[in-house]
Each structure stands twice: as structure tokens, then as C-alpha cells.
Scaffold this motif. Structure first.
Motif, PDB file in Angstrom:
ATOM      1  N   THR A   1      55.273  -1.072  37.361  1.00 11.34           N
ATOM      2  CA  THR A   1      54.139  -1.618  36.633  1.00 11.34           C
ATOM      3  C   THR A   1      54.258  -3.139  36.552  1.00 11.34           C
TER       4      THR A   1
ATOM      5  N   GLN B   1      54.066  -4.802  33.929  1.00 13.56           N
ATOM      6  CA  GLN B   1      54.901  -5.057  32.753  1.00 13.56           C
ATOM      7  C   GLN B   1      56.378  -4.966  33.116  1.00 13.56           C
TER       8      GLN B   1
ATOM      9  N   SER C   1      57.284  -7.948  35.200  1.00 12.03           N
ATOM     10  CA  SER C   1      57.316  -9.128  34.337  1.00 12.03           C
ATOM     11  C   SER C   1      58.608  -9.174  33.531  1.00 12.03           C
ATOM     12  N   LYS C   2      59.063  -8.019  33.094  1.00 15.02           N
ATOM     13  CA  LYS C   2      60.320  -7.947  32.321  1.00 15.02           C
ATOM     14  C   LYS C   2      61.513  -8.370  33.192  1.00 15.02           C
TER      15      LYS C   2
END
Length: 152
Positions: A61, A63, A66-67
């Protein structure tokens, strides 16, 4: 009798290689490198990549990507730069430290490969067999095309 289950054997060998490579990376000054970072490094070697594009390349994902990107930025391996005219769009790119980590990883893999192959009386048939299986399964092609994704 030792296992003849290829999945178990390859999994065990991959885990041992990964552990040895990460130990060498730590000795070289990169103790925070994780396996997933290697996948990110590979996609940034040719230039900056937007996090949303990286997510697709990694099969995760936005997210999740991005993490990982934030973690690698905090460590100093990547930086985010404005991508194009839109100030909101950011692309990741390798820092000098990130490039040094890539080189340390390459050296660590070469050293671990040398150590393991030295344990075999004649490594060529083993390497030939692994190459054949990698080509037959398409795994080598996917790896070289940077299509292999981190395991979940």
C-alpha cells in the motif's frame, strides 16, 4: 536424513545468507539495514521514484511504502525531493549514505557467497543447477527486472 524439501532448504539458506549479509553490513557501519530496504534501494538505483509508484513496484500500500520511506529517510539512506512542478508531489532518491549502503551490501553478498561456495568441493555444478532452476521458474528474470517483491 537431511531434508530434500527444496522450499525448506532454500528458505533456510536464504535466511542464513540474509543474516550473514546483515552482520557484515553492520560491521561496515550500516547496522539498521533491513531486507525490505534492499528492495527499495533497487528501485532507486536508476533515479528518483514517487512513493506511490514505489508502493506499486513493491506490491504494498502507499501507506506501507511511505512508512518504509520515512524509516529510510530517518536513517539517512533516502531523501524526498519535490517532483516536477507540483510542490505536493515528492520523490525519493538515494543519498550518498544510501549509495554507500548499496555498495556495502554488494560487498557483503560477494563475501558471503565466497564463504559458502568455499565449503563445496566443486561449486560449479551447484551454481549451474541453481541457475537452471532460477531460469526455469522465471525467478532470475524477475530479479534482474526488479520485479521480485518483499515477502509478507
Amino acid at each position: 536424513m537431511p531434508s530434500r524439501d527444496l522450499t525448506l532448504l532454500f528458505t533456510a539458506l536464504a535466511a542464513a545468507c540474509d543474516e550473514r549479509v546483515r552482520a557484515r553490513m553492520a560491521e561496515a557501519g550500516f547496522p539498521e539495514v533491513r531486507s525490505v530496504h534492499g528492495y527499495v534501494f533497487q528501485h532507486l538505483l536508476t533515479g528518483p521514484v514517487r512513493v506511490t509508484d514505489l508502493a506499486g513496484l513493491l506490491g504494498m500500500t502507499p501507506q506501507g511504502a511511505s512508512k518504509v520511506a520515512a524509516e529510510m529517510e530517518r536513517i539517512g539512506y533516502v531523501t524526498r525531493r519535490v517532483s516536477g512542478e507540483d510542490q505536493r508531489v515528492r520523490a525519493l532518491e538515494l543519498t550518498d549514505r544510501g549509495r554507500e549502503a548499496v555498495e556495502a551490501g554488494r560487498a557483503a553478498r560477494a563475501a558471503v557467497t565466497g564463504e559458502l561456495l568455499a565449503a563445496l568441493p566443486d561449486p560449479e555444478p551447484f551454481l549451474d543447477a541453481l541457475t537452471t532452476l532460477s531460469e526455469q521458474t522465471g525467478a532470475l528474470r524477475d530479479l534482474m527486472a526488479r520485479r521480485l517483491r518483499p515477502t509478507r
